[in-house]
Design a protein around this motif. Structure first.
Motif, PDB file in Angstrom:
ATOM      1  N   CYS A  44      -7.426   0.174   4.033  1.00 20.12           N
ATOM      2  CA  CYS A  44      -6.053   0.173   2.013  1.00 20.12           C
ATOM      3  C   CYS A  44      -4.899  -0.625   3.229  1.00 20.12           C
TER       4      CYS A  44
ATOM      5  N   PHE B 125       0.707   4.886   0.630  1.00 18.78           N
ATOM      6  CA  PHE B 125       0.306   6.525   0.473  1.00 18.78           C
ATOM      7  C   PHE B 125       0.534   7.444   0.107  1.00 18.78           C
TER       8      PHE B 125
ATOM      9  N   THR C 287       0.858  -0.757  -0.115  1.00 24.86           N
ATOM     10  CA  THR C 287      -0.320  -0.176   0.297  1.00 24.86           C
ATOM     11  C   THR C 287       1.027   0.869   0.412  1.00 24.86           C
TER      12      THR C 287
ATOM     13  N   GLU D 254     -10.835   4.591  -2.102  1.00 26.92           N
ATOM     14  CA  GLU D 254     -11.077   6.151  -1.887  1.00 26.92           C
ATOM     15  C   GLU D 254     -10.667   6.175   0.183  1.00 26.92           C
ATOM     16  N   TRP D 255      -9.624   7.325   0.180  1.00 32.39           N
ATOM     17  CA  TRP D 255      -9.346   7.067   1.756  1.00 32.39           C
ATOM     18  C   TRP D 255      -9.697   8.481   1.785  1.00 32.39           C
TER      19      TRP D 255
ATOM     20  N   PRO E 182      -4.142   4.142  -2.049  1.00 35.27           N
ATOM     21  CA  PRO E 182      -5.259   5.523  -2.108  1.00 35.27           C
ATOM     22  C   PRO E 182      -5.082   6.612  -2.868  1.00 35.27           C
TER      23      PRO E 182
ATOM     24  N   GLN F  51     -11.174   3.818   6.871  1.00 32.53           N
ATOM     25  CA  GLN F  51     -10.615   3.540   5.582  1.00 32.53           C
ATOM     26  C   GLN F  51      -8.817   3.460   5.440  1.00 32.53           C
TER      27      GLN F  51
END
Length: 346
Positions: A113, A54, A52, A101-102, A78, A109
């Motif tokens: 993710c 971010f 993931t 979506e975050w 995300p 959220q």
């Protein structure tokens, strides 16, 4: 009948050939699970890992996603706005790029993710303060929240991107918040990997492009400020390599290979773009701060007050950790033409 029997045997034979045999080398042992790698190296392969990222829609994030996807890693991306992640969908094969979506203030959220990830990257950053987010919200509280939820969810590895000049004693609020963010991350994720790159340059950077467009703002401090610019592809390569390495706790400094002044960078941009050197006068710090404060009321600030402060701060003189990570940093002169050619009048 003989024709049908022959066809049947052919189908069975073709199916038998299609079956792929696995070897022990294909078995990947990860913290908490065992995965099987398959496929030829590249974006259509599967490394058996999930990452993931971010901050994937930012300057550095898109290149980290591209390199991870090329390794066959399934990447969760995300996003805040629908159009921001469109360019990421084609960086991997079908199913390799998973948009979600975050919101940085939503625990639920964030947990959604990263709940299935083997490694989590936090590249979220903000160069200037807006009415919705300040440095504290993004670099401190946001980083702490992601690290805490990653630890609670059992994510085995966490990589946090800070800045080379992060310091709690810095006159810049940006650098102060970066340092505080590192402390908060380590409180919840003790084995976190902290990466401190210098000022990065590339296609969408705020370094070479800004110098080409607004050279006057790089004449602050009589152009004597020293920085150590680093290629964003080199930083992205280091970050992507962490996915295939065992646990790498600690702090890694990634400065550029050379220490350059603003005067040198202005001269470099001028020579590459074929534009004459700027004749704009050197703006005093007090005047620059006043103009920057006025620019905050514009939708897209040309220069924030904290950026003015940063233009007077030299990059710290530390030895880079490139060698231990297997990457040799690039000199800015070798790639400047790629990112500045668009500013040539011809």
């Amino acid at each position: 009948m003989s024709m049908l029997a022959s066809a049947s045997r052919s189908v069975r034979l073709s199916r038998g050939i299609a079956i792929q045999k696995r070897g022990y080398a294909d078995v990947l042992t990860l913290p908490g699970k065992t995965a099987i790698q398959y496929g030829a190296p590249g974006r259509s392969a599967s490394s058996g890992q999930v990452a993931t990222v971010f901050g994937c829609t930012g300057f550095l994030g898109r290149y980290v996603v591209a390199k991870l996807a090329k390794l066959g890693t399934q990447v969760v991306v995300p996003y805040r706005e629908e159009d921001e992640k469109r360019h990421l969908k084609v960086m991997g094969d079908l199913g390799q790029i998973v948009p979600m979506e975050w919101d940085i203030r939503s625990d639920q959220q964030i947990e959604e993710c990263l709940r299935h990830s083997d490694i989590v990257y936090n590249l979220v950053g903000r160069d200037y303060i807006t009415k919705n987010y300040d440095f504290e919200d993004v670099h401190v509280t946001g980083a702490e929240r992601i690290a805490r939820i990653a630890a609670e969810s059992g994510v085995p590895r966490f990589v946090h991107v800070s800045h080379l000049n992060a310091s709690k004693d810095s006159p810049s609020l940006f650098y102060q918040s970066k340092a505080e963010g590192e402390v908060r991350v380590k409180e919840y994720f003790k084995d976190a990997t902290i990466v401190r790159p210098g000022s990065m340059y590339g296609y969408e950077d705020r370094l070479l492009n800004n110098i080409a467009i607004w050279p006057i703002w790089w004449k602050l401090n009589n152009m004597e400020t020293k920085i150590r610019p680093v290629h964003m592809l080199d930083v992205a390569q280091v970050l992507a390599s962490f996915s295939s390495l065992p646990a790498t706790p600690g702090t890694y400094n990634l400065p550029g290979p050379s220490t350059l002044t603003y005067e040198y960078l202005l001269s470099l941009v001028s020579s590459v773009t074929y534009q004459p050197p700027s004749k704009a006068p050197v703006v005093p710090k007090s005047v620059a701060l006043a103009l920057a404060k006025a620019a905050q009321y514009i939708w897209w600030p040309a220069l924030s007050p904290d950026e003015v402060e940063r233009r007077f701060i030299d990059d710290v003189d530390v030895e880079g950790d490139w060698a231990s990570l297997g990457v040799e940093p690039s000199e800015i002169e070798d790639f400047a033409i790629n990112y500045l050619r668009r500013y040539r009048s011809a």
